[in-house]
Design a protein around this motif. Structure first.
Motif, PDB file in Angstrom:
ATOM      1  N   THR A 152      -7.102  -7.192   4.785  1.00  0.00           N
ATOM      2  CA  THR A 152      -8.125  -6.634   4.045  1.00  0.00           C
ATOM      3  C   THR A 152      -8.660  -5.518   5.032  1.00  0.00           C
ATOM      4  O   THR A 152      -8.352  -5.815   6.238  1.00  0.00           O
ATOM      5  N   GLN A 178      -5.558  -7.734  -0.201  1.00  0.00           N
ATOM      6  CA  GLN A 178      -6.773  -7.261  -0.976  1.00  0.00           C
ATOM      7  C   GLN A 178      -6.484  -5.762  -1.202  1.00  0.00           C
ATOM      8  O   GLN A 178      -6.692  -5.078  -0.305  1.00  0.00           O
ATOM      9  N   PHE A 179      -6.274  -5.255  -2.269  1.00  0.00           N
ATOM     10  CA  PHE A 179      -5.875  -3.835  -2.649  1.00  0.00           C
ATOM     11  C   PHE A 179      -6.554  -3.419  -4.054  1.00  0.00           C
ATOM     12  O   PHE A 179      -7.113  -4.101  -4.553  1.00  0.00           O
ATOM     13  N   ASN A 180      -6.663  -1.896  -4.242  1.00  0.00           N
ATOM     14  CA  ASN A 180      -7.279  -1.648  -5.076  1.00  0.00           C
ATOM     15  C   ASN A 180      -6.400  -0.954  -6.059  1.00  0.00           C
ATOM     16  O   ASN A 180      -5.553   0.023  -5.796  1.00  0.00           O
ATOM     17  N   PRO A 206     -10.259  -4.571  -7.366  1.00  0.00           N
ATOM     18  CA  PRO A 206      -9.754  -5.131  -6.298  1.00  0.00           C
ATOM     19  C   PRO A 206      -8.548  -6.008  -6.939  1.00  0.00           C
ATOM     20  O   PRO A 206      -8.995  -6.789  -7.774  1.00  0.00           O
ATOM     21  N   PHE A 251      -4.956  -9.018  -5.739  1.00  0.00           N
ATOM     22  CA  PHE A 251      -4.692  -9.803  -4.344  1.00  0.00           C
ATOM     23  C   PHE A 251      -3.420 -10.349  -4.452  1.00  0.00           C
ATOM     24  O   PHE A 251      -3.133 -10.902  -5.531  1.00  0.00           O
ATOM     25  N   GLU A 281      -4.755   2.634  -2.388  1.00  0.00           N
ATOM     26  CA  GLU A 281      -4.150   2.988  -1.185  1.00  0.00           C
ATOM     27  C   GLU A 281      -2.942   3.575  -0.915  1.00  0.00           C
ATOM     28  O   GLU A 281      -2.791   4.445  -0.069  1.00  0.00           O
ATOM     29  N   GLN A 336      -1.726  -4.148   1.194  1.00  0.00           N
ATOM     30  CA  GLN A 336      -2.643  -5.031   1.704  1.00  0.00           C
ATOM     31  C   GLN A 336      -2.891  -6.193   0.946  1.00  0.00           C
ATOM     32  O   GLN A 336      -2.353  -6.241  -0.323  1.00  0.00           O
ATOM     33  N   LEU A 374     -12.389 -11.400 -11.405  1.00  0.00           N
ATOM     34  CA  LEU A 374     -11.379 -11.345 -10.373  1.00  0.00           C
ATOM     35  C   LEU A 374     -10.325 -12.577 -10.337  1.00  0.00           C
ATOM     36  O   LEU A 374      -9.472 -12.381  -9.798  1.00  0.00           O
ATOM     37  N   TRP A 405     -13.686   6.782  -2.657  1.00  0.00           N
ATOM     38  CA  TRP A 405     -13.105   5.666  -3.884  1.00  0.00           C
ATOM     39  C   TRP A 405     -14.076   5.985  -5.092  1.00  0.00           C
ATOM     40  O   TRP A 405     -13.497   5.694  -6.136  1.00  0.00           O
TER      41      TRP A 405
END
Length: 450
Positions: free
Chosen positions: A9, A137-139, A123, A125, A325, A135, A43, A20
């Motif tokens: 993260t 946790q990514f977006n 996000p 996961f 990312e 990552q 989430l 962002w």
């Protein structure tokens, strides 16, 4: 030892957080022109949603999902009990399944209705090995269109994504668009069997993971990064030889519409997406250089059976997701830097504490009319306050001292022209409103107090 962010993260510091926000706003603007509306889903979802929707044999479900569990349920499991299905929860590893679940649950595509066009950003996961551009946790930003099976939907989604990439600064020449069809429930089983038979014949040249995949999900072997496996799979059967007439016609139409938009593409018969729900159109966008082998920045395709998998009626769908990312790496490879902090419109410099209450009211008044405003909170000297205003890129500095307060005025310095003038306090709000109206015109702003 000081605590740090969990492995996989990272923190979005102010410069990146501003970008962002810009990234999401640009997506909303471009996708909105095509009729896509925002949606936000939880989430975490019931684990069964991802098992049924994505596929139990996929790496995402079998290896990478984070399971969320309450303290009470953890105690139940430790005591040898079991928990209900609705209490088995997982953090979302991707966005499509949750959006489709929401469409089904809220009946957003009733019989005979127009398609539901939805977009999301947020996000995701996955318990992957952290590395550059990948990552835990990514977006992602993504879209889903439920309720239409025409190839025009696929084509406009692909075109829309390429338009977005260009809008945020990735040059078209730096990107490669790959297209393929994965067939449908009528023609893909035969292709799957053909690939499995081929893999069984060449099992000695495959890694252990691909040999396992030959039993559970043979098509995933095309994604293996092992060079030996890639060489073996290069000789595997091609989906084009197995497509039924309807799938072939659909694929040809998608390619034709994409070409009509002036986009070039490459057909890649080895392109598969990593999730089980895809049918027919699949596509991926890659960066040509600067990112090594991890060069995919987005992709998606059609999933005409997913709504049924999560308990809904037959509803064709198409969607894509792009990784923030990964896009950031592509932008940095193209020379992009985060934009700096936006300038502060007004800085109020107080000569001493006797005028601080009036200075505080002026700052609030500036903010009330829509300006960004600051004042010193650390009892700095007047000279240091000017240095702070300069660091904040302040456009105007309002100097207030006991003499000014007694006279009912304030000294206004335009930091662009270094011109100063005295303004009555009672006229200050009107002047700030004029400044706000002129702020979109740099020339007008510079001359406002001259």
């Amino acid at each position: 030892m000081a605590l740090r962010a969990p492995e996989g993260t990272r923190d979005f510091l102010p410069d990146e957080q501003r970008f962002w926000t810009h990234f999401k706003r640009t997506a909303a603007s471009i996708f909105g022109r095509y009729g896509y509306q925002p949606i936000e889903t939880p989430l975490f979802e019931q684990t069964d949603l991802f098992v049924r929707g994505i596929g139990e044999a996929t790496d995402v479900v079998s290896k990478e999902m984070f399971t969320a569990i309450s303290g009470e349920n953890l105690k139940t499991l430790l005591d040898g009990g079991s928990i209900k299905a609705k209490s088995r929860l997982s953090l979302r590893p991707e966005g499509t399944a949750g959006v489709v679940r929401a469409v089904v649950q809220h009946d957003l595509v009733p019989q005979g209705a127009a398609p539901a066009k939805l977009m999301y950003a947020g996000p995701m996961f996955r318990a992957e090995r952290p590395q550059k551009g990948r990552q835990r946790q990514f977006n992602q930003v993504g879209i889903e269109c439920l309720g239409a099976e025409e190839p025009t939907v696929d084509a406009e989604g692909i075109i829309m994504l390429m338009r977005f990439y260009e809008a945020i600064g990735i040059p078209r020449a730096n990107m490669r668009l790959l297209l393929n069809s994965m067939g449908c429930a009528q023609c893909r089983p035969a292709y799957r069997d053909g690939v499995k038979a081929y893999m069984d014949e060449h099992a000695d040249g495959l890694c252990d993971e691909c040999r396992r995949r030959s039993e559970t999900n043979p098509l995933r072997a095309f994604d293996c990064k092992n060079p030996d496996c890639a060489a073996v799979m290069d000789g595997a059967p091609k989906i084009a030889d197995y497509l039924c007439d309807d799938c072939r016609s659909h694929y040809d139409a998608v390619k034709r519409y994409v070409e009509l938009a002036g986009l070039s593409f490459e057909e890649d018969p080895r392109l598969v997406r990593g999730l089980d729900y895809y049918t027919r159109t699949v596509f991926e966008v890659q960066v040509v250089e600067g990112m090594g082998s991890q060069n995919a920045i987005g992709g998606g395709g059609r999933y005409d059976k997913l709504a049924e998998e999560v308990g809904g009626r037959p509803t064709p769908g198409f969607g894509f997701a792009l990784g923030y990312e990964r896009c950031l790496l592509a932008l940095q490879a193209a020379g992009m830097e985060f934009p700096g902090r936006p300038p502060c419109d007004v800085f109020v410099a107080c000569v001493d504490d006797a005028v601080r209450e009036t200075g505080f009211r002026i700052v609030q008044a500036a903010r009330d009319v829509g300006l960004t405003a600051e004042l010193d909170h650390q009892h700095r000297s007047l000279k240091s306050q000017f240095k702070l205003a300069d660091k904040l890129n302040a456009v105007l500095v309002l100097v207030l001292g006991p003499d000014e307060l007694e006279a009912g005025v304030v000294t206004v310095r335009n930091m662009q022209t270094h011109h100063e003038r005295t303004v009555e306090l009672k006229a200050l709000r009107s002047l700030m409103e004029r400044f706000l109206g002129a702020s979109s015109d740099a020339g007008a702003t510079g001359k406002l107090f001259d």
